[in-house]
Design an enzyme around this catalytic site. Sequence first.
Site, PDB file in Angstrom:
ATOM      1  CG  ASP A 220      -2.307  -0.575   0.837  1.00  0.00           C
ATOM      2  OD1 ASP A 220      -2.558  -0.757  -0.360  1.00  0.00           O
ATOM      3  OD2 ASP A 220      -3.109  -0.823   1.756  1.00  0.00           O
TER       4      ASP A 220
ATOM      5  CG  ASP B 119      -8.562  -8.396  12.559  1.00  0.00           C
ATOM      6  OD1 ASP B 119      -9.335  -7.482  12.913  1.00  0.00           O
ATOM      7  OD2 ASP B 119      -7.454  -8.563  13.101  1.00  0.00           O
TER       8      ASP B 119
HETATM    9  O1  UPG Z   1      -3.733   0.820   4.785  1.00  0.00           O
HETATM   10  C1  UPG Z   1      -3.191  -0.168   5.276  1.00  0.00           C
HETATM   11  C2  UPG Z   1      -2.909  -0.267   6.653  1.00  0.00           C
HETATM   12  C3  UPG Z   1      -2.280  -1.410   7.124  1.00  0.00           C
HETATM   13  N1  UPG Z   1      -1.933  -2.414   6.299  1.00  0.00           N
HETATM   14  C4  UPG Z   1      -1.241  -3.620   6.837  1.00  0.00           C
HETATM   15  O2  UPG Z   1      -1.928  -4.140   7.931  1.00  0.00           O
HETATM   16  C5  UPG Z   1      -1.052  -4.898   8.735  1.00  0.00           C
HETATM   17  C6  UPG Z   1      -1.301  -4.637  10.206  1.00  0.00           C
HETATM   18  O3  UPG Z   1      -0.897  -3.344  10.554  1.00  0.00           O
HETATM   19  P1  UPG Z   1      -0.125  -3.006  11.910  1.00  0.00           P
HETATM   20  O4  UPG Z   1       0.192  -1.564  11.908  1.00  0.00           O
HETATM   21  O5  UPG Z   1       0.984  -3.961  12.103  1.00  0.00           O
HETATM   22  O6  UPG Z   1      -1.268  -3.215  12.961  1.00  0.00           O
HETATM   23  P2  UPG Z   1      -1.385  -4.213  14.200  1.00  0.00           P
HETATM   24  O7  UPG Z   1      -2.100  -3.482  15.256  1.00  0.00           O
HETATM   25  O8  UPG Z   1      -0.120  -4.865  14.547  1.00  0.00           O
HETATM   26  O9  UPG Z   1      -2.380  -5.284  13.561  1.00  0.00           O
HETATM   27  C7  UPG Z   1      -3.331  -6.027  14.294  1.00  0.00           C
HETATM   28  O10 UPG Z   1      -4.600  -5.407  14.198  1.00  0.00           O
HETATM   29  C8  UPG Z   1      -5.124  -5.270  12.870  1.00  0.00           C
HETATM   30  C9  UPG Z   1      -6.522  -4.723  12.994  1.00  0.00           C
HETATM   31  O11 UPG Z   1      -6.535  -3.486  13.583  1.00  0.00           O
HETATM   32  C10 UPG Z   1      -5.162  -6.601  12.163  1.00  0.00           C
HETATM   33  O12 UPG Z   1      -5.520  -6.399  10.832  1.00  0.00           O
HETATM   34  C11 UPG Z   1      -3.798  -7.228  12.207  1.00  0.00           C
HETATM   35  O13 UPG Z   1      -3.789  -8.465  11.569  1.00  0.00           O
HETATM   36  C12 UPG Z   1      -3.376  -7.390  13.652  1.00  0.00           C
HETATM   37  O14 UPG Z   1      -2.099  -7.993  13.729  1.00  0.00           O
HETATM   38  C13 UPG Z   1       0.365  -4.528   8.304  1.00  0.00           C
HETATM   39  O15 UPG Z   1       0.952  -5.597   7.602  1.00  0.00           O
HETATM   40  C14 UPG Z   1       0.132  -3.343   7.388  1.00  0.00           C
HETATM   41  O16 UPG Z   1       1.079  -3.290   6.367  1.00  0.00           O
HETATM   42  C15 UPG Z   1      -2.207  -2.332   4.934  1.00  0.00           C
HETATM   43  O17 UPG Z   1      -1.879  -3.229   4.181  1.00  0.00           O
HETATM   44  N2  UPG Z   1      -2.833  -1.207   4.461  1.00  0.00           N
END
Ligand code: UPG
Length: 721
Positions: free
Chosen positions: A129, A434
């Site tokens: 993204d 999710d």
């Molecule tokens: O516009 C976006 C925003 C995020 N992501 C991806 O989403 C994932 C999760 O983002 P992160 O910032 O790591 O968030 P976390 O809080 O660690 O994620 C948790 O919380 C999210 C929901 O809020 C779930 O989708 C994730 O699977 C879960 O691990 C990463 O691989 C990002 O690259 C995208 O692809 N596009």
Amino acid sequence: MTSLFTTRQAAGRLLYKLYFAVFIAGIFSLFYYRVTHIQGDHFFLWFLVTLAEFWFGATWIFQQSFRWAPTFHTTYTDRLPADLPPIDVMLCTADPDREPPALVANTLLSLMAYEYDVNNKVAYYLSDDGGSELTFHAAYQASVFAKDWLPFCRKYNVEPRAPQQYFSLENSVRGGSQGFQQHFHLIKTKFEEMQERIAKAGRSRKVAEEIRKQHKGFQEWDSTVNPLDHRSIIEVLVRGDGIDLDSEGKPMPMLVYVSREKRPGHPHHYKAGALNALNRVSGLMSNAPFILNVDCDMHSNNSQALRHAMCFFLDHKESHRIGYVQFPQSFGGITPNDLYGNGVKRIFEVEFFGTNAYNGPMYAGTGSVLRREALNGRKFTSDIRPRFEEKPARENESWSDLEEKARVLTSCTYEKGKTWGKEMGLRYGCAVEDVFTGMVLHSSGWQSVFFSPERKAYLGFPPVNTNDTLIQHKRWSTGLLEIFLSDYCPWTHGVGRLKLGQIMCYSFYTLWALWCLPMLCYALLPPLAMVNGVPIFPKASDPWFKLFALLGLASHAFSLLELLVAQGTVKMWWNETRMWMMKGSSSYLVSVIVIILKSLGISEAGFEITSKVIDDEALKRYREEVMEFAVPSPMFIPPTTLALLNLYCFIKAATMVMIKGWAAFDQMALQIIISGYISLISMPLYEAMFLRKDKGRMPTCITVYSSLLALALLYVLSPFV
Ligand SMILES: O=c1ccn([C@@H]2O[C@H](COP(=O)(O)OP(=O)(O)O[C@H]3O[C@H](CO)[C@@H](O)[C@H](O)[C@H]3O)[C@@H](O)[C@H]2O)c(=O)[nH]1
Ligand SMILES: [Mn+2]
């Protein structure tokens, strides 16, 4: 036919039920006390405290669903057939600054090295993204290195297959044959060279010309690409169908880089939108009936994970009901006492096993293997015949034709008038896409399974500072509350579709944000009432006092015991409790405000990506378990204000007790204890505000704002108690 998995329930459940009976009797007695002791002259105060206690009680009851019948599975991968259904792996990244390209390459390599079946029918799709040439470059480098890495992993059966982690293991090389030693050093050098190329591109923010010539894909960045405004970029990095071969001449798994089109004014739905774009591209190119979805910050740590998942999907008895298999989110590099509670041990080592007794866990967004047809809107019916082999939509097109077709599928207008995000794919409109999607699947009749192999399936990178932690929890609690308030509310939509235990699990999570109300009441009202001489709990000499003390102690002791059983430490529990209080007054409170603003149409909840980088100094503090504040974040204001207020009131009350003696203590015992407890647990906050000199200390402006706010609360609210 023998089963591919077996199920067993936790021992000691009778003992738990006994504890349950005593505790619930305690909760009811407490309410009996409250309604028979209405404080007429401080009615409002009485009302708020009673409400807070009611909410503590209600959430305790919801939580029982996790603790009633923890259920575990054992898989038998050796009983799997040699030929397994194909799987498409979807990996997403969004920002080369917060998610370093080297991290993405490492995760990608760990996944590409999966051990699956004889034909290794796994295809890989990376969504970027960030539309970044640096990320594309890292993926390209990974695809080149994979040609050596995959045969190496296969030959020596290495674990973990994330090269970064593998080569940093001290004993990786010990004990091998001479052939192995040579091979090891060769691959290690190649890996280091790759790392250096990725790092060099990162430092200069551009890819060297001689590398750019190696793949036509780099031409996409001949002119600058704006991450928020660019056309679709689709590049097949490794061709499947046995065309691209590794260094041993074996077929490589297909790898496709996707950066969907972004245009201002077109909502892109963050991660959910990214995954739906991958869903379509993979549908075109390989169309596997199963999809593994992983975040870029979670590398594979167990090369057998996909085989474990297949034990659930291919078992002859129950499989056809299963919509997805969820592996735990585990984290590498967590400090021994998990300073920020981000190891989320309680969720993934305790609670999720409980959900197995009620149709299975929520979908946690990463480390999940999903049945494509379930994700794409098919409802479960008992006569369903799951599909195991699916023909991709492609025929004999050239790879560049396929790329062109995929560009159309990932344009920002493609979803217009279609049901993506509404009835198929990841569902839109929620900050936790999710859990929301999992809830939709559950209510369409699908079950899920939580499975935790002995060797952890994935290891992630958790937030490593206070601000990121609070922001992550703000996103989670906002999204969860959005689900509760949506058409999919577990209390309305869930009735008749979900099991009672499942409704309770979903209630507990989706109402997380509301913790802020009882927590604020308990952190604000007892100290304020205390300094104004108003008691709100029974006296220490009153027999009812014992009930309050017992409930407080028992709930603390239980949560400690539970964490110790999950191999936690006492200090970990203490840290977790502190973070829970900080999240309560900060993340959860902000969530409730965000939701109110959203309902008024003022703002929309977005997806703030957490940072996966940490500088050396901060890393040193993290390792020493010193809390990091550093940035003047408004998220810090509520917890610091409450910490100051409680400390002030505690000192004032303690002085009074010293002057007046036992009678003064007797009157206010619980209030003094609560304020003392909050002050004790807030120690790191006082240190950060007043004692520390390092860069991670609390910014002075936050200390000033919080002190002023604490004073204001003290003087403005006092007349009302
Ligand atoms: O516009 C976006 C925003 C995020 N992501 C991806 O989403 C994932 C999760 O983002 P992160 O910032 O790591 O968030 P976390 O809080 O660690 O994620 C948790 O919380 C999210 C929901 O809020 C779930 O989708 C994730 O699977 C879960 O691990 C990463 O691989 C990002 O690259 C995208 O692809 N596009
Ligand atoms: Mn993450």
